[in-house]
Write a protein that holds these residues in place. Structure first.
Motif, short mmCIF file in Angstrom:
data_model
loop_
_atom_site.label_atom_id
_atom_site.label_comp_id
_atom_site.label_asym_id
_atom_site.label_seq_id
_atom_site.Cartn_x
_atom_site.Cartn_y
_atom_site.Cartn_z
N PHE A 40 0.75 -1.11 -0.02
CA PHE A 40 -0.12 0.08 0.00
C PHE A 40 0.73 1.02 -0.01
O PHE A 40 0.50 2.09 -0.79
CB PHE A 40 -1.09 0.07 1.18
N SER A 41 2.15 1.37 0.83
CA SER A 41 2.62 2.46 1.08
C SER A 41 3.43 2.65 -0.49
O SER A 41 3.62 3.99 -1.00
CB SER A 41 3.60 2.27 1.92
N PHE A 42 3.94 1.33 -0.73
CA PHE A 42 4.69 1.82 -2.32
C PHE A 42 3.82 2.37 -3.34
O PHE A 42 4.19 3.42 -3.84
CB PHE A 42 5.41 0.34 -2.67
N PHE A 43 2.65 1.98 -3.67
CA PHE A 43 1.84 2.13 -4.89
C PHE A 43 1.18 3.50 -4.53
O PHE A 43 0.88 4.19 -5.28
CB PHE A 43 0.85 1.08 -5.09
N GLY A 44 0.58 3.86 -3.08
CA GLY A 44 0.26 4.92 -2.68
C GLY A 44 1.19 6.11 -2.79
O GLY A 44 0.68 7.16 -3.30
N LEU A 45 2.49 5.85 -2.67
CA LEU A 45 3.26 7.14 -2.45
C LEU A 45 3.71 7.04 -4.06
O LEU A 45 3.66 8.59 -4.52
CB LEU A 45 4.51 6.85 -2.06
N PHE A 46 3.53 6.18 -4.95
CA PHE A 46 3.89 6.31 -6.47
C PHE A 46 2.89 7.15 -7.03
O PHE A 46 3.00 8.08 -7.72
CB PHE A 46 4.01 4.98 -6.82
N THR A 47 1.65 6.71 -6.61
CA THR A 47 0.24 7.37 -7.23
C THR A 47 0.17 8.81 -6.92
O THR A 47 -0.05 9.89 -7.61
CB THR A 47 -0.80 6.91 -6.69
N LEU A 48 0.63 9.14 -5.35
CA LEU A 48 0.62 10.47 -4.96
C LEU A 48 1.72 11.30 -5.67
O LEU A 48 1.25 12.69 -6.09
CB LEU A 48 0.72 10.49 -3.44
#
Lengths: 200, 146
Positions: A15-23
């Protein structure tokens, strides 16, 4: 390092990886000045959102997201950028004045406040409570495996198709009509004036 | 292909009821609030972009970000309430079984449809405006200004 067990944190890591990526990619869309870069950042942000869908057990939607957005809408946006480019290369694309700071503060403050209000809400944690109840009630009974078999598993496409074809059939058909009307409208609208007058 | 998320990441074995203690996937999942928080930040960023960007296609792209934030919320809620217990009809005893109720994902499909139509019409409008007025800057469209 051998004792480090990251197993309970694997969902958080994804979640952190893809969330930060998206953000970060959304930040690129909003703040980068070159519009072609905006389109590329938007494509990557949509890919990150699709990955977040996959972490939410919605594999089908993730694939559809990547196919539809990156394969369709991004190509459309890029072609529009290429068609409308021209004499405005030196034009400032972003509003930068005193109001923009206050707009950013207000909007992000409001969003973060609503997000923290979400954190305060104790949602009825359906899946985990059901799992707990299940294990309390049925842990001795070996024959009942239905809930763990479908808990935290990918939602099958059959369930989505079932919902689309049974309870939401009318909305499905209306959505198809909306798509058809939009397509025909765009085709008629993009014709030159002479041909449009001849037709209608 | 996507069995990666069904299997245990480290051991690679299928998560079953026997090895449930070793399976990370039955561990603490990321709560739905985290996804909602992220979606709110994305929505705010998109709204700020809609307010501040000048190029029409940039405004459309920021609107896509906002739509994606809402879709992410819907999918997160669909994971939260995506299961329902059913009981066989006319049977008072027996075991209830569980079915998927992916209403949020179905709504996301409808939202995707509307987003595609919106993008097509919006870009057609942008191109038509560009052909007639020769600009794509939002501040140049003051024909209706009194």
């Amino acid at each position: 390092m051998n004792n480090l067990d990251l197993t309970p944190y694997v969902p958080w890591i994804w979640f952190s990886f893809f969330g930060l990526f998206t953000l970060v990619m959304a930040l690129g869309v909003v703040f980068h000045r070159k519009i072609v870069y905006n389109a590329v950042f938007l494509a990557l942000s949509l890919v990150g959102t699709g990955a977040l869908y996959i972490t939410l057990n919605a594999d089908f939607l993730g694939i559809v997201q990547i196919l539809l957005y990156v394969g369709g809408i991004i190509v459309l946006i890029l072609f529009s950028i290429l068609l409308t480019r021209g004499e405005e290369r030196g034009v400032e694309y972003v509003n930068r004045n005193k109001q923009s700071f206050w707009a950013f503060s207000l909007i992000m403050g409001l969003s973060l406040w609503i997000g923290t209000q979400f954190w305060k809400v104790q949602w009825p944690d359906a899946n985990r409570n059901l799992a707990a109840n299940h294990w309390e009630r049925y842990s001795e009974i070996a024959t009942i495996k239905t809930l763990p078999q479908i808990l935290n598993r990918t939602v099958p496409v059959e369930a989505i198709g079932d919902g689309l074809m049974k309870p939401y059939l009318l909305i499905f058909e209306l959505a198809s009509i909306v798509l058809l009307v939009a397509m025909v409208g765009v085709v008629i609208y993009m014709k030159p004036e002479k041909e449009r007058g001849a037709d209608a | 292909m996507l069995n990666f998320f069904l299997n245990d990441v480290f051991s690679g074995q299928q998560c079953t009821i026997e090895n449930i203690g070793n399976c990370h996937f039955y561990g603490p999942a990321v709560p739905v609030n985290a996804y909602l928080f992220l979606a709110m930040i994305l929505f705010g960023l998109g709204a700020y972009g809609v307010v501040t960007r000048k190029h029409l296609i940039s405004i459309l792209m920021c609107m896509e970000i906002m739509l994606n934030a809402v879709n992410l919320m819907l999918v997160a809620f669909s994971r939260q309430w995506g299961l329902a217990s059913m009981r066989p009809p006319f049977v008072s005893t027996g075991d209830d079984f569980w079915v998927y109720v992916p209403v949020g994902q179905i709504f996301v499909i409808f939202s995707l449809t509307i987003a595609v139509a919106e993008a097509a019409i919006g870009l057609a409008l942008v191109y038509h405006i560009y052909r007639s007025l020769g600009t794509t800057q939002a501040e140049d469209f003051d024909l209706l200004k009194g």
